[in-house]
Each structure stands twice: as C-alpha cells, then as structure tokens.
Design an enzyme around this catalytic site. Sequence first.
Site, PDB file in Angstrom:
ATOM      1  N   ASP A  86       0.829  -1.215   0.000  1.00 17.35           N
ATOM      2  CA  ASP A  86       0.000   0.000   0.000  1.00 17.35           C
ATOM      3  C   ASP A  86       0.858   1.258   0.000  1.00 17.35           C
ATOM      4  O   ASP A  86       2.034   1.233   0.355  1.00 17.35           O
ATOM      5  CB  ASP A  86      -0.948   0.013   1.213  1.00 17.35           C
ATOM      6  CG  ASP A  86      -0.218   0.102   2.542  1.00 17.35           C
ATOM      7  OD1 ASP A  86       0.766  -0.656   2.740  1.00 17.35           O
ATOM      8  OD2 ASP A  86      -0.611   0.925   3.391  1.00 17.35           O
ATOM      9  N   ASP A 147       7.805   4.105  -1.637  1.00 16.04           N
ATOM     10  CA  ASP A 147       7.408   3.587  -0.325  1.00 16.04           C
ATOM     11  C   ASP A 147       6.073   2.868  -0.500  1.00 16.04           C
ATOM     12  O   ASP A 147       5.040   3.507  -0.535  1.00 16.04           O
ATOM     13  CB  ASP A 147       7.305   4.746   0.660  1.00 16.04           C
ATOM     14  CG  ASP A 147       6.783   4.328   2.024  1.00 16.04           C
ATOM     15  OD1 ASP A 147       6.769   3.118   2.304  1.00 16.04           O
ATOM     16  OD2 ASP A 147       6.385   5.213   2.798  1.00 16.04           O
ATOM     17  N   GLU A 181       0.084  -1.104   5.608  1.00 11.85           N
ATOM     18  CA  GLU A 181       1.155  -0.705   6.532  1.00 11.85           C
ATOM     19  C   GLU A 181       1.012   0.759   6.911  1.00 11.85           C
ATOM     20  O   GLU A 181       1.241   1.146   8.049  1.00 11.85           O
ATOM     21  CB  GLU A 181       2.525  -0.942   5.886  1.00 11.85           C
ATOM     22  CG  GLU A 181       3.714  -0.749   6.847  1.00 11.85           C
ATOM     23  CD  GLU A 181       4.276   0.664   6.890  1.00 11.85           C
ATOM     24  OE1 GLU A 181       5.132   0.931   7.732  1.00 11.85           O
ATOM     25  OE2 GLU A 181       3.842   1.532   6.091  1.00 11.85           O
ATOM     26  N   GLU A 182       0.643   1.580   5.934  1.00  8.61           N
ATOM     27  CA  GLU A 182       0.647   3.035   6.153  1.00  8.61           C
ATOM     28  C   GLU A 182      -0.388   3.467   7.185  1.00  8.61           C
ATOM     29  O   GLU A 182      -0.268   4.546   7.758  1.00  8.61           O
ATOM     30  CB  GLU A 182       0.404   3.771   4.833  1.00  8.61           C
ATOM     31  CG  GLU A 182       1.507   3.553   3.791  1.00  8.61           C
ATOM     32  CD  GLU A 182       2.813   4.243   4.152  1.00  8.61           C
ATOM     33  OE1 GLU A 182       2.863   4.926   5.197  1.00  8.61           O
ATOM     34  OE2 GLU A 182       3.778   4.093   3.388  1.00  8.61           O
ATOM     35  N   ASP A 204      12.035  -1.277   3.582  1.00  7.86           N
ATOM     36  CA  ASP A 204      11.056  -0.190   3.609  1.00  7.86           C
ATOM     37  C   ASP A 204      11.707   1.120   4.068  1.00  7.86           C
ATOM     38  O   ASP A 204      11.037   1.997   4.593  1.00  7.86           O
ATOM     39  CB  ASP A 204       9.907  -0.588   4.568  1.00  7.86           C
ATOM     40  CG  ASP A 204       8.710   0.345   4.475  1.00  7.86           C
ATOM     41  OD1 ASP A 204       8.589   1.063   3.476  1.00  7.86           O
ATOM     42  OD2 ASP A 204       7.906   0.347   5.420  1.00  7.86           O
ATOM     43  N   HIS A 386       5.772   9.864   1.014  1.00  6.88           N
ATOM     44  CA  HIS A 386       4.442  10.456   1.246  1.00  6.88           C
ATOM     45  C   HIS A 386       4.336  11.855   0.646  1.00  6.88           C
ATOM     46  O   HIS A 386       3.700  12.733   1.227  1.00  6.88           O
ATOM     47  CB  HIS A 386       4.111  10.527   2.754  1.00  6.88           C
ATOM     48  CG  HIS A 386       4.216   9.205   3.449  1.00  6.88           C
ATOM     49  ND1 HIS A 386       3.871   9.034   4.768  1.00  6.88           N
ATOM     50  CD2 HIS A 386       4.620   7.995   3.015  1.00  6.88           C
ATOM     51  CE1 HIS A 386       4.069   7.765   5.105  1.00  6.88           C
ATOM     52  NE2 HIS A 386       4.532   7.124   4.050  1.00  6.88           N
TER      53      HIS A 386
END
Length: 413
Positions: A86, A147, A181-182, A204, A386
């Site tokens: 994700d 990411d 995960e986020e 990651d 992000h």
Amino acid sequence: MNQPSESVVERFLRYVRVDTQSREDATTTPSTDSQWTLSRGLVEELRSLGAQTVRISDHCMIYATIPSNLPAGAEAPALGLLAHVDTSPAVSGAGVTPIVHRDYRGGDITLPGDPTQVITVAQNPALSDMIGDDIITTDGTTLLGSDDKAGVATIMTLVDILARNPTIPHGPIQIGFTADEEIGTGIDKFDVESFGARFAYTVDGGPLGEISDETWSARLATIAIRGKNTHPGTAKGVMVNSMYALADFLLRLPQDMLPETTEDRVGFVHPYAGIADVEESSIKVLLRDFELDGLAAKERLLRDIVAEVERRHAGISIRIDIKENYKNMKEVLKHHPELTRNALEAARRAGLEPFMLPIRGGTDGSKLTFRGLPCPNIFTGGHNFHSKLEFNSRRGLEKTTETLLHLVQIFAE
Ligand SMILES: [Zn+2]
C-alpha cells in the site's frame, strides 16, 4: 551471473502504476479494494518465478517460500523479507505517471504535470551524489509509491535472480508482502507463525545504506471536550462553547516539543486531526519518543494540561484516552546484534557505506519484533516519502537488490 527476466527498474515502474493507496478509518483489512489488484498480480508472478507455497490470505497478506539450496547437512535459519504494497493515504496514488530522468546532470528537477512541484538540490543534497544516475519521479500530481513498491520490486527481483542462478547459495527465504502498513493496522493480520521465518527484515527504508534497528515508542491520545450547545439567540448564561477549551489546550502544548521543531533523537507531541463544534470538540495527538521514560513523561504532560484546561473553563468536561501504538524495537533487537551486523556487511559488499539511523516513525517490523519475529529495516534508495516530490533511482533500486542478494548469502555462510 544470469540477469533477471525483468530488470528491477522495469518491475518498479510497472508496480507504481497500480493504485494501492490505503485509507484511514476503514473497518476492513485491506482498507481499499485496489490493494488486491497488485497483490493478486504478485501472487501470479511469484508462482511463475518458481516460489513455493505461494498463498494470499483473506486480508491480502502474501506468503511465499524460496527453499534452501544448501547441500544436505548444511543448515541456515529461515530468513524473512517483507515489504508493503500500500501507499500513504496522505497523497493520491491514483494514475501515477513515473518519469525516468536519464543520465541526471545535476540541478533542480521540475515536475512537468505541476511545475510548482520542484525537487531542489538545496532541499535534497543527496542529488549531488546522483550525477549520471537515472532518477525516477512522478509528473508532480501524485506520490511515486517508492514507499514501498521499491521494497516489493527489489524482493521480487531477488526471487527472479535466485531462480536463474541456482548456484548462489542461500538458506530458506520467506517472502511476505503486506497490506495497510501506512495506516498501521495491516500487520495485525499477518500470521507470524505461518510465515515461518526466524528473523526478518522489512525492506522499507530511505536512502542507500540506511539501516535501522530503532523506531519510536508510540502512543495515541484522543481528547474529547464536552460543552453545551443551545440556540445562539438565547445562549446567554447557557451555552458552553467547547472550542475555546480546545484552543486553550492546543496553545498550552510546548512549542519546542512539536514535529516541526524537533529532529534526530528528540521526541514530540503532535495534534494532527480533530473536530471543532460547540457541543463537543475532539483532537487526536500523537506521542513519540525513543525512550519509554520520555514517552511516559509526555503522557503525564498531556494529562496535566487537560486537568488545567478543565479547571479553567467552567462547564467543560474533558476525557482523555491514551493507547499504545507500538514500542521501540531496539528493546528486543539489542539481543540480536547479528541482524544489524549482517545487514551492514551486505550493504558493504554491495559497495555502499552503510550507516545506522533511528526511524522517526514506525514500521511493520516494530510490531513483528514484539510478536517474536526480530525485524530491522533496510533502505530502498527512496527519498521524500508520502510526497509528490518522492523519488528513487536506477542505482537506488539496483544497489538495494544487490544488498539483498548478499544478505541471503551471508545468512548461508
Ligand atoms: Zn513504507
């Protein structure tokens, strides 16, 4: 060495085009249906690359095994490699149009889809070491999703290389691709026992060479402030507007203890979302520190401020609720120094100068470590996570893949 069937860069470009954005406040795992699309594709791809016992759970968690090829009698511990499919809810991940800036010659990079988005050398000194590299960005309208599709692409390429080079010695390797995960919830649905690894690494992390065995210890405070609403025409002496107590609370937070005023090993409190209404206002506050003592002190501070605000605002009642998110994985990883040692050695063999950096955040590894799967984090070559300014590079992806290839061999030695 035989080359993989598809280069890590091509794989990466293919994955980032698939929207896998996760969503806060969803009640299901995965939080978005779109994550299934990439994950189902990965299952097919793992099978076609010869991975064994490939399976995907009802919660979109992928598990697969690359069996050991060591001679009978030689044993190596089962090593896990993890990445998440994700991307962050913070910036759109739909319609990602990756752009490869071939043979970068230096200077700022303006993103063509939105020329106000500029990756500057001033804010990204790493660019000066990337002359001649192929830099991968978006067109400026979405995040890139390096990411953590860089993690997914490098692990998949490792599987590909191992399938084509059976003489490279390695023990059993367990592959895990996770969802959500986020938003911090996916990993709760990950089955550590069925994964079957003794140790693992999340792939990651950030810039080349960065290895982490420390994350925040993290708590979340929810503060609910109750007042009393009434028609404003007849409110005199009756209305109690909870918004003023909320404002008072916010202004009492120490200005030198915020994410925008701290760095390195200094923790923070961070009010990040809330609702302002006359009857009831609420605010969510992140508490972050590398030390458990420091975290406890921040919790006491918030409780003290809440008590003070409640005392000063007549008619207001405040509820504060604090829950633990995750703990610094160093508390466990300090007992497994060989994990960071091996990662550092693997990066050195790939020609990098590795370094340790505590993560001012959490990883899936922080929770897994406390569930019995010690799990440091390895770089991916990515920058500006992000964000629409997120980027990676050909060398970033290739050197990460090379590091993973050395890592599995080190564990087999
Ligand atoms: Zn990530």
